[in-house]
Design a protein around this motif. Structure first.
Motif, PDB file in Angstrom:
ATOM      1  N   SER A   8      38.468  34.831  41.432  1.00 37.15           N
ATOM      2  CA  SER A   8      37.922  35.264  42.969  1.00 37.15           C
ATOM      3  C   SER A   8      38.303  34.161  44.045  1.00 37.15           C
ATOM      4  O   SER A   8      37.855  34.673  45.237  1.00 37.15           O
ATOM      5  CB  SER A   8      36.509  35.386  42.890  1.00 37.15           C
ATOM      6  OG  SER A   8      35.778  34.092  42.548  1.00 37.15           O
ATOM      7  N   VAL A  17      37.044  40.277  47.107  1.00 34.64           N
ATOM      8  CA  VAL A  17      35.422  39.958  47.002  1.00 34.64           C
ATOM      9  C   VAL A  17      34.856  40.419  48.351  1.00 34.64           C
ATOM     10  O   VAL A  17      33.909  41.073  48.277  1.00 34.64           O
ATOM     11  CB  VAL A  17      35.091  38.646  46.814  1.00 34.64           C
ATOM     12  CG1 VAL A  17      33.571  38.296  46.990  1.00 34.64           C
ATOM     13  CG2 VAL A  17      35.419  38.242  45.226  1.00 34.64           C
ATOM     14  N   ARG A  21      32.226  43.640  48.896  1.00 32.27           N
ATOM     15  CA  ARG A  21      30.952  43.408  49.311  1.00 32.27           C
ATOM     16  C   ARG A  21      30.499  44.209  50.486  1.00 32.27           C
ATOM     17  O   ARG A  21      29.051  44.316  50.925  1.00 32.27           O
ATOM     18  CB  ARG A  21      30.619  42.168  49.703  1.00 32.27           C
ATOM     19  CG  ARG A  21      30.480  41.125  48.329  1.00 32.27           C
ATOM     20  CD  ARG A  21      30.102  39.838  48.357  1.00 32.27           C
ATOM     21  NE  ARG A  21      29.617  39.260  47.239  1.00 32.27           N
ATOM     22  CZ  ARG A  21      29.574  37.931  46.850  1.00 32.27           C
ATOM     23  NH1 ARG A  21      30.449  37.150  47.685  1.00 32.27           N
ATOM     24  NH2 ARG A  21      29.525  37.555  45.571  1.00 32.27           N
ATOM     25  N   VAL A  27      28.636  42.553  43.271  1.00 37.76           N
ATOM     26  CA  VAL A  27      30.102  41.795  43.114  1.00 37.76           C
ATOM     27  C   VAL A  27      29.819  40.399  42.500  1.00 37.76           C
ATOM     28  O   VAL A  27      28.795  39.633  43.165  1.00 37.76           O
ATOM     29  CB  VAL A  27      30.981  41.851  44.346  1.00 37.76           C
ATOM     30  CG1 VAL A  27      32.103  40.976  44.121  1.00 37.76           C
ATOM     31  CG2 VAL A  27      31.158  43.147  44.994  1.00 37.76           C
ATOM     32  N   GLU A  29      31.653  36.905  41.771  1.00 38.78           N
ATOM     33  CA  GLU A  29      32.927  35.868  41.818  1.00 38.78           C
ATOM     34  C   GLU A  29      32.979  35.227  40.603  1.00 38.78           C
ATOM     35  O   GLU A  29      32.021  34.152  40.059  1.00 38.78           O
ATOM     36  CB  GLU A  29      32.599  35.051  43.090  1.00 38.78           C
ATOM     37  CG  GLU A  29      32.563  35.847  44.288  1.00 38.78           C
ATOM     38  CD  GLU A  29      32.605  34.841  45.385  1.00 38.78           C
ATOM     39  OE1 GLU A  29      33.397  33.817  45.576  1.00 38.78           O
ATOM     40  OE2 GLU A  29      31.636  34.791  46.287  1.00 38.78           O
TER      41      GLU A  29
END
Length: 256
Positions: A8, A17, A21, A27, A29
């Motif tokens: 990520s 990411v 979002r 989500v 990371e």
């Protein structure tokens, strides 16, 4: 829906990411800096617990050769085993257009193995093969240390990192393809010419030299080695648009 992005903190992972979002998603990371290491397996089970989709955008330096192949093999094995334990329903892998013809390189052998492991894992999957993204080519130019940088004049159809992140995000809302899809930019250019434009824009005094024998991370390029097939999904951002945007100073928002 829980989505885990492995890798990520990379060039594409950060954009992905951010895009995910903006949707109604949970989500996660996953990278070494967040305590998740796909190579050692540390933190994988906790990160993938309850995940529906996993997107693997991990990467290592293409210059690492056989070490890169070992990374992709071990990382993929750990990730897929953790995915099976967690009941992941869609495993997405970011790979590279032209991999099949570049297997003289340990890096590309690793990418090919990564694809094969995903396909044979029993987890529904999508392999998204992308052409080179502009930010990657820019990084290659910046990383060079010699006075002259020799680059093969192969044809490329590069894509903007933002467009690639958008296409990866689209995969989250799509059914697993259980196969390979290709994505590319809208223009066919010469790799060395793109490098010249980037170096000029960055006021880099080094000379870009077109050299058909220049290795591409251990593999020799033919004129069409890096081009997608006829059915590729085509992005919209052109090289000129990307270059202009990349030269704009970042705006800093000052709170009132």
């Amino acid at each position: 829906m829980k989505v885990v992005v492995i890798g990520s903190r990379g060039r594409i992972g950060e954009r992905l990411v951010r895009n995910l979002r903006q949707e109604d998603l949970r989500v996660v990371e996953a990278s070494r800096s967040t305590g998740v290491d796909s190579f050692t397996g540390v933190g994988l089970d906790a990160a993938l617990d309850g995940a529906r989709v996993v997107i693997d955008v991990t990467n290592v330096s293409p210059d690492d050769g056989d070490a890169a192949m070992r990374f992709f093999e071990i990382s993929s094995r750990n990730l897929l085993e953790a995915g099976r334990r967690a009941g992941v329903r869609h495993h997405v892998v970011l790979s590279i257009v032209g991999t099949d013809g570049l297997l003289a390189s340990g890096y590309f052998r690793g990418k090919k193995l990564q694809e094969e492991m995903a396909a044979g894992s029993g987890i529904p999957f999508t392999i998204l093969r992308s052409t080179q993204f502009f930010e990657f080519i820019s990084g290659v130019v910046q990383a060079g240390t010699q006075r002259d940088i020799r680059i093969a004049p192969a044809l490329v159809q590069p894509i903007a990192g933002e467009d690639l992140a958008d296409m990866l995000a689209d995969a989250v809302f799509s059914d697993p393809f259980n196969g390979m899809l290709e994505v590319a930019g809208p223009e066919r250019l010469r790799l060395d010419e793109v490098a010249v434009e980037i170096a000029t824009a960055q006021e880099d005094p080094r000379r870009i030299v077109a050299d058909a024998a220049a290795p591409y991370f251990g593999a020799e390029l033919g004129e069409h080695s890096l081009l997608p097939g006829a059915g590729a999904r085509i992005a919209t951002l052109t090289f000129d648009d990307w270059l202009r945007d990349s030269l704009q100073p970042h705006r800093i928002s000052i709170p009132n």
